[in-house]
Design a protein around this motif. Structure first.
Motif, PDB file in Angstrom:
ATOM      1  N   PHE A 138      12.164  15.804   2.715  1.00  0.00           N
ATOM      2  CA  PHE A 138      13.234  15.287   1.790  1.00  0.00           C
ATOM      3  C   PHE A 138      12.532  15.481   0.637  1.00  0.00           C
ATOM      4  CE2 PHE A 138      14.280  12.443   5.581  1.00  0.00           C
ATOM      5  CZ  PHE A 138      15.782  12.668   5.287  1.00  0.00           C
ATOM      6  N   LEU A 139      13.159  15.887  -0.498  1.00  0.00           N
ATOM      7  CA  LEU A 139      12.664  15.713  -1.958  1.00  0.00           C
ATOM      8  C   LEU A 139      12.197  14.446  -2.400  1.00  0.00           C
ATOM      9  CD1 LEU A 139      15.184  17.960  -3.635  1.00  0.00           C
ATOM     10  CD2 LEU A 139      12.844  18.676  -3.265  1.00  0.00           C
ATOM     11  N   SER A 140      11.007  14.330  -2.974  1.00  0.00           N
ATOM     12  CA  SER A 140      10.334  13.154  -3.717  1.00  0.00           C
ATOM     13  C   SER A 140      10.353  11.963  -2.621  1.00  0.00           C
ATOM     14  CB  SER A 140      11.504  12.693  -4.673  1.00  0.00           C
ATOM     15  OG  SER A 140      11.735  13.524  -5.678  1.00  0.00           O
ATOM     16  N   ALA A 141       9.889  12.342  -1.449  1.00  0.00           N
ATOM     17  CA  ALA A 141       9.549  11.457  -0.431  1.00  0.00           C
ATOM     18  C   ALA A 141       8.439  10.504  -0.638  1.00  0.00           C
ATOM     19  CB  ALA A 141       9.599  12.052   0.977  1.00  0.00           C
ATOM     20  N   PHE A 142       7.419  11.068  -1.488  1.00  0.00           N
ATOM     21  CA  PHE A 142       6.169  10.243  -1.685  1.00  0.00           C
ATOM     22  C   PHE A 142       6.010   9.819  -3.020  1.00  0.00           C
ATOM     23  CE2 PHE A 142       5.691  13.708   1.584  1.00  0.00           C
ATOM     24  CZ  PHE A 142       5.463  13.060   2.665  1.00  0.00           C
ATOM     25  N   ASP A 143       5.329   8.670  -3.131  1.00  0.00           N
ATOM     26  CA  ASP A 143       5.175   8.101  -4.498  1.00  0.00           C
ATOM     27  C   ASP A 143       3.992   7.179  -4.476  1.00  0.00           C
ATOM     28  OD1 ASP A 143       5.554   5.667  -3.022  1.00  0.00           O
ATOM     29  OD2 ASP A 143       7.705   5.235  -3.717  1.00  0.00           O
ATOM     30  N   GLU A 144       3.638   6.341  -5.443  1.00  0.00           N
ATOM     31  CA  GLU A 144       2.467   5.613  -5.559  1.00  0.00           C
ATOM     32  C   GLU A 144       2.081   4.616  -4.357  1.00  0.00           C
ATOM     33  OE1 GLU A 144      -0.108   6.039  -7.857  1.00  0.00           O
ATOM     34  OE2 GLU A 144       1.134   7.765  -8.156  1.00  0.00           O
ATOM     35  N   VAL A 145       3.349   4.234  -3.936  1.00  0.00           N
ATOM     36  CA  VAL A 145       2.957   3.295  -2.627  1.00  0.00           C
ATOM     37  C   VAL A 145       2.111   3.997  -1.346  1.00  0.00           C
ATOM     38  CG1 VAL A 145       4.086   2.108  -0.760  1.00  0.00           C
ATOM     39  CG2 VAL A 145       4.886   1.772  -2.938  1.00  0.00           C
ATOM     40  N   ASP A 146       2.592   5.514  -1.113  1.00  0.00           N
ATOM     41  CA  ASP A 146       2.068   6.130  -0.284  1.00  0.00           C
ATOM     42  C   ASP A 146       0.682   6.457  -0.614  1.00  0.00           C
ATOM     43  OD1 ASP A 146       4.479   6.914   1.517  1.00  0.00           O
ATOM     44  OD2 ASP A 146       5.269   7.299  -0.414  1.00  0.00           O
ATOM     45  N   ARG A 147       0.563   7.038  -1.987  1.00  0.00           N
ATOM     46  CA  ARG A 147      -0.768   7.232  -2.349  1.00  0.00           C
ATOM     47  C   ARG A 147      -1.713   6.308  -2.258  1.00  0.00           C
ATOM     48  NH1 ARG A 147      -3.848   5.982  -5.790  1.00  0.00           N
ATOM     49  NH2 ARG A 147      -2.266   4.832  -7.188  1.00  0.00           N
ATOM     50  N   HIS A 148      -1.377   5.120  -2.616  1.00  0.00           N
ATOM     51  CA  HIS A 148      -2.141   3.744  -2.502  1.00  0.00           C
ATOM     52  C   HIS A 148      -2.662   3.742  -0.992  1.00  0.00           C
ATOM     53  CE1 HIS A 148      -3.722  -0.144  -3.011  1.00  0.00           C
ATOM     54  NE2 HIS A 148      -2.889  -0.914  -2.044  1.00  0.00           N
ATOM     55  N   TYR A 149      -1.829   3.349  -0.019  1.00  0.00           N
ATOM     56  CA  TYR A 149      -1.901   3.410   1.292  1.00  0.00           C
ATOM     57  C   TYR A 149      -2.613   4.565   2.093  1.00  0.00           C
ATOM     58  CZ  TYR A 149       0.297  -1.312   0.996  1.00  0.00           C
ATOM     59  OH  TYR A 149       0.771  -2.479   0.570  1.00  0.00           O
ATOM     60  N   LEU A 150      -2.341   5.766   1.615  1.00  0.00           N
ATOM     61  CA  LEU A 150      -2.923   6.720   2.290  1.00  0.00           C
ATOM     62  C   LEU A 150      -4.400   6.844   1.706  1.00  0.00           C
ATOM     63  CD1 LEU A 150      -0.027   9.184   2.528  1.00  0.00           C
ATOM     64  CD2 LEU A 150      -0.904   7.867   4.279  1.00  0.00           C
ATOM     65  N   GLU A 151      -4.835   6.578   0.575  1.00  0.00           N
ATOM     66  CA  GLU A 151      -6.042   6.547   0.075  1.00  0.00           C
ATOM     67  C   GLU A 151      -6.696   5.274   0.734  1.00  0.00           C
ATOM     68  OE1 GLU A 151      -5.844   6.308  -4.189  1.00  0.00           O
ATOM     69  OE2 GLU A 151      -5.521   8.474  -4.328  1.00  0.00           O
ATOM     70  N   MET A 152      -6.348   4.018   1.092  1.00  0.00           N
ATOM     71  CA  MET A 152      -6.893   3.118   1.774  1.00  0.00           C
ATOM     72  C   MET A 152      -7.545   3.753   3.263  1.00  0.00           C
ATOM     73  SD  MET A 152      -4.872  -0.246   0.912  1.00  0.00           S
ATOM     74  CE  MET A 152      -5.376  -1.202   2.124  1.00  0.00           C
ATOM     75  N   LEU A 153      -6.222   4.348   3.719  1.00  0.00           N
ATOM     76  CA  LEU A 153      -6.417   4.852   5.024  1.00  0.00           C
ATOM     77  C   LEU A 153      -7.716   5.892   5.239  1.00  0.00           C
ATOM     78  CD1 LEU A 153      -5.641   5.214   8.093  1.00  0.00           C
ATOM     79  CD2 LEU A 153      -3.736   7.012   7.340  1.00  0.00           C
ATOM     80  N   CYS A 154      -7.829   6.786   4.273  1.00  0.00           N
ATOM     81  CA  CYS A 154      -8.771   7.493   4.372  1.00  0.00           C
ATOM     82  C   CYS A 154     -10.223   6.956   4.097  1.00  0.00           C
ATOM     83  CB  CYS A 154      -8.490   8.493   3.190  1.00  0.00           C
ATOM     84  SG  CYS A 154      -7.186   9.905   3.732  1.00  0.00           S
TER      85      CYS A 154
END
Length: 162
Positions: A138-154
């Motif tokens: 999908f277009l535009s599937a990722f946003d600041e919510v994803d960035r925030h949680y994926l950075e936590m995950l890393c």
């Protein structure tokens, strides 16, 4: 079937449920490959993304090398600063791409990919060890919510490797 676009609230809730599960899954395991494989599988299962995986830095060759992943076959090596993954590595920051076709120098491993997020996996000193790469149909599937949680995950991944 591929992931449905979730609301920000639904996404946050799903990450909130997933992160403790991943923390538990990798607790006590110091093998990075094993942890990256399980994290890829857990993210792919939870969100049904097109592709979820890791590229690891090969300092000797100054490129990223394909690591554990879930999804269709992928590019094996990516140069420093090339594509979305190489850019995230070079800049040491997460990169969210709403439309991969609009990203200069995008490396198309799958024609199905429409949007992408790449998050560096860095040690305590800020040295990038690899990147988490996720693609969506999908277009535009990722946003600041994803960035925030994926950075936590890393960060969780790096903590487990100590």
């Amino acid at each position: 079937m591929h992931e449905l676009v979730l609301t920000r609230k639904d996404k946050a809730s799903r990450y909130e449920e997933l992160l403790p599960q991943i923390r538990s899954l990798i607790a006590g395991e110091t093998d990075l490959t094993a942890n990256l494989a399980n994290v890829s599988a857990a993210l792919h299962e939870a969100f049904d993304f097109l592709w979820v995986g890791f590229y690891l830095v090969d300092d000797a060759r100054n490129e990223l090398v394909l690591g554990p992943f879930q999804g269709p076959v992928a590019c094996t090596r990516i140069g420093y600063g090339k594509g979305v993954c190489g850019t995230a590595w070079k800049e040491g920051r997460s990169v969210v791409v709403e439309d991969v076709q609009a990203f200069p120098g995008h490396i198309a491993c799958s024609q199905k990919s429409r949007s992408e997020i790449v998050v560096p996996v860095s040690d305590d000193g800020g040295h990038v060890l690899g990147v988490l790469d996720i693609d969506s149909v999908f277009l535009s599937a990722f946003d600041e919510v994803d960035r925030h949680y994926l950075e936590m995950l890393c960060r969780i991944i790096c903590e487990s490797a100590k």
